[in-house]
Write a protein that holds these residues in place. Structure first.
Motif, mmCIF file in Angstrom:
data_model
loop_
_atom_site.group_PDB
_atom_site.id
_atom_site.type_symbol
_atom_site.label_atom_id
_atom_site.label_comp_id
_atom_site.label_asym_id
_atom_site.label_seq_id
_atom_site.Cartn_x
_atom_site.Cartn_y
_atom_site.Cartn_z
ATOM 1 N N SER A 170 -13.998 -6.337 41.159
ATOM 2 C CA SER A 170 -13.273 -7.299 41.980
ATOM 3 C C SER A 170 -12.622 -8.316 41.061
ATOM 4 O O SER A 170 -12.847 -8.306 39.856
ATOM 5 N N GLN A 171 -11.808 -9.154 41.625
ATOM 6 C CA GLN A 171 -11.122 -10.181 40.856
ATOM 7 C C GLN A 171 -11.625 -11.552 41.259
ATOM 8 O O GLN A 171 -12.145 -11.736 42.358
ATOM 9 N N HIS A 214 -16.339 -9.167 38.097
ATOM 10 C CA HIS A 214 -15.588 -8.124 37.378
ATOM 11 C C HIS A 214 -16.386 -6.823 37.273
ATOM 12 O O HIS A 214 -15.809 -5.743 37.335
ATOM 13 N N LYS A 262 -2.011 -10.196 39.965
ATOM 14 C CA LYS A 262 -2.937 -10.371 38.864
ATOM 15 C C LYS A 262 -4.381 -10.227 39.336
ATOM 16 O O LYS A 262 -5.257 -9.875 38.584
ATOM 17 N N LEU A 263 -4.607 -10.556 40.608
ATOM 18 C CA LEU A 263 -5.960 -10.497 41.157
ATOM 19 C C LEU A 263 -6.317 -9.086 41.635
ATOM 20 O O LEU A 263 -7.460 -8.810 41.899
ATOM 21 N N GLN A 264 -5.341 -8.232 41.772
ATOM 22 C CA GLN A 264 -5.635 -6.888 42.303
ATOM 23 C C GLN A 264 -5.957 -5.908 41.217
ATOM 24 O O GLN A 264 -5.763 -6.075 40.087
#
Length: 109
Positions: free
Chosen positions: A18-19, A14, A107-109
């Motif tokens: 990044s995720q 984080h 959610k990951l972006q």
């Protein structure tokens, strides 16, 4: 110990903007067993850990067990935990479905 390592790793990811997402690779004994035959302790601890870290996570064991009757004659693993090409294909299909379902990728972006 694992929680401390996971927390550090998630923090670093984080920090680098990044995720992070986590998933398990079930072993042979888990895949070809019934849900009642084996403890779900590893899955329970995995869920508790990543719920606590607020990290998207996925355990493909239920999906693999659902497929188990149709794949019972196939040897998806070289040994107890290393997947053959066919096993990797099934797991990757399950993971792609998870990543594209429920808006996990956004959610990951």
């Amino acid at each position: 110990q694992l929680a401390k390592i996971a927390k550090s790793f998630v923090g670093l990811v984080h920090q680098n903007k990044s995720q992070f997402a986590a998933f398990l690779f079930p072993v042979r004994m888990q895949i070809y067993s019934t849900p009642q035959a084996l403890s779900t302790y590893p899955q329970d601890e995995f869920k508790k850990l990543f719920d606590g870290l607020n990290v998207p996570h996925f355990d493909p064991l239920p999906a693999l067990r659902q497929k188990a009757p149709s794949i019972a004659s196939q040897d998806l693993l070289y040994d107890h935990c290393h997947y053959r090409v066919e096993g990797n294909q099934i797991v990757s299909d399950i993971l792609v479905e998870w990543l594209t379902k429920d808006s996990i990728v956004p959610k990951l972006q």
